[in-house]
Design a protein around this motif. Sequence first.
Motif, PDB file in Angstrom:
ATOM      1  N   MET A 257       0.842  -1.180   0.000  1.00  0.00           N
ATOM      2  CA  MET A 257       0.000   0.000   0.000  1.00  0.00           C
ATOM      3  C   MET A 257       0.883   1.238   0.000  1.00  0.00           C
ATOM      4  O   MET A 257       1.943   1.247   0.618  1.00  0.00           O
ATOM      5  N   PRO A 258       0.447   2.306  -0.641  1.00  0.00           N
ATOM      6  CA  PRO A 258       1.256   3.526  -0.689  1.00  0.00           C
ATOM      7  C   PRO A 258       1.306   4.211   0.677  1.00  0.00           C
ATOM      8  O   PRO A 258       0.308   4.265   1.391  1.00  0.00           O
ATOM      9  N   LEU A 259       2.476   4.736   1.006  1.00  0.00           N
ATOM     10  CA  LEU A 259       2.690   5.420   2.276  1.00  0.00           C
ATOM     11  C   LEU A 259       2.972   6.891   2.001  1.00  0.00           C
ATOM     12  O   LEU A 259       3.826   7.221   1.176  1.00  0.00           O
ATOM     13  N   VAL A 260       2.254   7.765   2.706  1.00  0.00           N
ATOM     14  CA  VAL A 260       2.431   9.208   2.576  1.00  0.00           C
ATOM     15  C   VAL A 260       2.958   9.747   3.896  1.00  0.00           C
ATOM     16  O   VAL A 260       2.416   9.452   4.963  1.00  0.00           O
TER      17      VAL A 260
ATOM     18  N   SER B 238       1.964   9.963   9.375  1.00  0.00           N
ATOM     19  CA  SER B 238       2.053   9.225   8.120  1.00  0.00           C
ATOM     20  C   SER B 238       0.762   8.460   7.878  1.00  0.00           C
ATOM     21  O   SER B 238      -0.001   8.191   8.808  1.00  0.00           O
ATOM     22  N   PHE B 239       0.550   8.125   6.602  1.00  0.00           N
ATOM     23  CA  PHE B 239      -0.722   7.558   6.175  1.00  0.00           C
ATOM     24  C   PHE B 239      -0.477   6.384   5.246  1.00  0.00           C
ATOM     25  O   PHE B 239       0.094   6.561   4.168  1.00  0.00           O
ATOM     26  N   ASP B 240      -0.886   5.205   5.673  1.00  0.00           N
ATOM     27  CA  ASP B 240      -0.775   3.988   4.881  1.00  0.00           C
ATOM     28  C   ASP B 240      -2.107   3.832   4.152  1.00  0.00           C
ATOM     29  O   ASP B 240      -3.080   3.341   4.713  1.00  0.00           O
ATOM     30  N   LEU B 241      -2.152   4.302   2.909  1.00  0.00           N
ATOM     31  CA  LEU B 241      -3.409   4.405   2.175  1.00  0.00           C
ATOM     32  C   LEU B 241      -3.646   3.190   1.285  1.00  0.00           C
ATOM     33  O   LEU B 241      -2.712   2.580   0.783  1.00  0.00           O
ATOM     34  N   VAL B 242      -4.902   2.870   1.081  1.00  0.00           N
ATOM     35  CA  VAL B 242      -5.276   1.730   0.254  1.00  0.00           C
ATOM     36  C   VAL B 242      -5.183   2.085  -1.226  1.00  0.00           C
ATOM     37  O   VAL B 242      -4.659   1.312  -2.023  1.00  0.00           O
ATOM     38  N   LYS B 243      -5.653   3.267  -1.589  1.00  0.00           N
ATOM     39  CA  LYS B 243      -5.717   3.651  -3.005  1.00  0.00           C
ATOM     40  C   LYS B 243      -4.515   4.497  -3.412  1.00  0.00           C
ATOM     41  O   LYS B 243      -4.169   5.475  -2.746  1.00  0.00           O
TER      42      LYS B 243
END
Length: 162
Positions: free
Chosen positions: A1-4, A119-124
């Motif tokens: 998953m993408p990490l921001v 930080s944000f572990d996003l699904v999309k």
Amino acid sequence: MPLVKNGALVDDIWVRPAEGEAFAPDAAVLLPADRIAEADGHQGPLGILWPNTKPVDELAPLLPRLSLIALHWPIFRDGRAYTQARLLRQRLGYKGEIRATGNILQDQLIFLARCGIDSFDLVKQADAEAASEVFKRFHVFYQAVDTARPTVFEQRKARLKA
């Protein structure tokens, strides 16, 4: 998953070992709460995946050891982890990284950041790519929180004094 993190896509250095899988003694390891005892003696950075159903006060004895606390959103409309993040920052004084994981929408990112999430572990992938623009949308806020941004009232007051 993408990490921001800090409004940009970044590589995730944290390893999430599967049940029963060994991990390197110096690796950055992110473990579920029920497996944290497996990290006794671990020399590398340690993170915990904390469910939104457990009180964060239970983390107090572990906080000096934790470099990352990942709070989970099972569905986007479940707001318990917002409160967990605020309690970690304000009541427990946690200074490490707090990550949001699970079902998070890009519309929630600014609010999550204002609660203390780093930080944000996003699904999309699309949400991750839009993150930098999301953080630029709002420049002033009415509610006071523990961030560097002054509220609208504080900004007006400062202008009147000048």
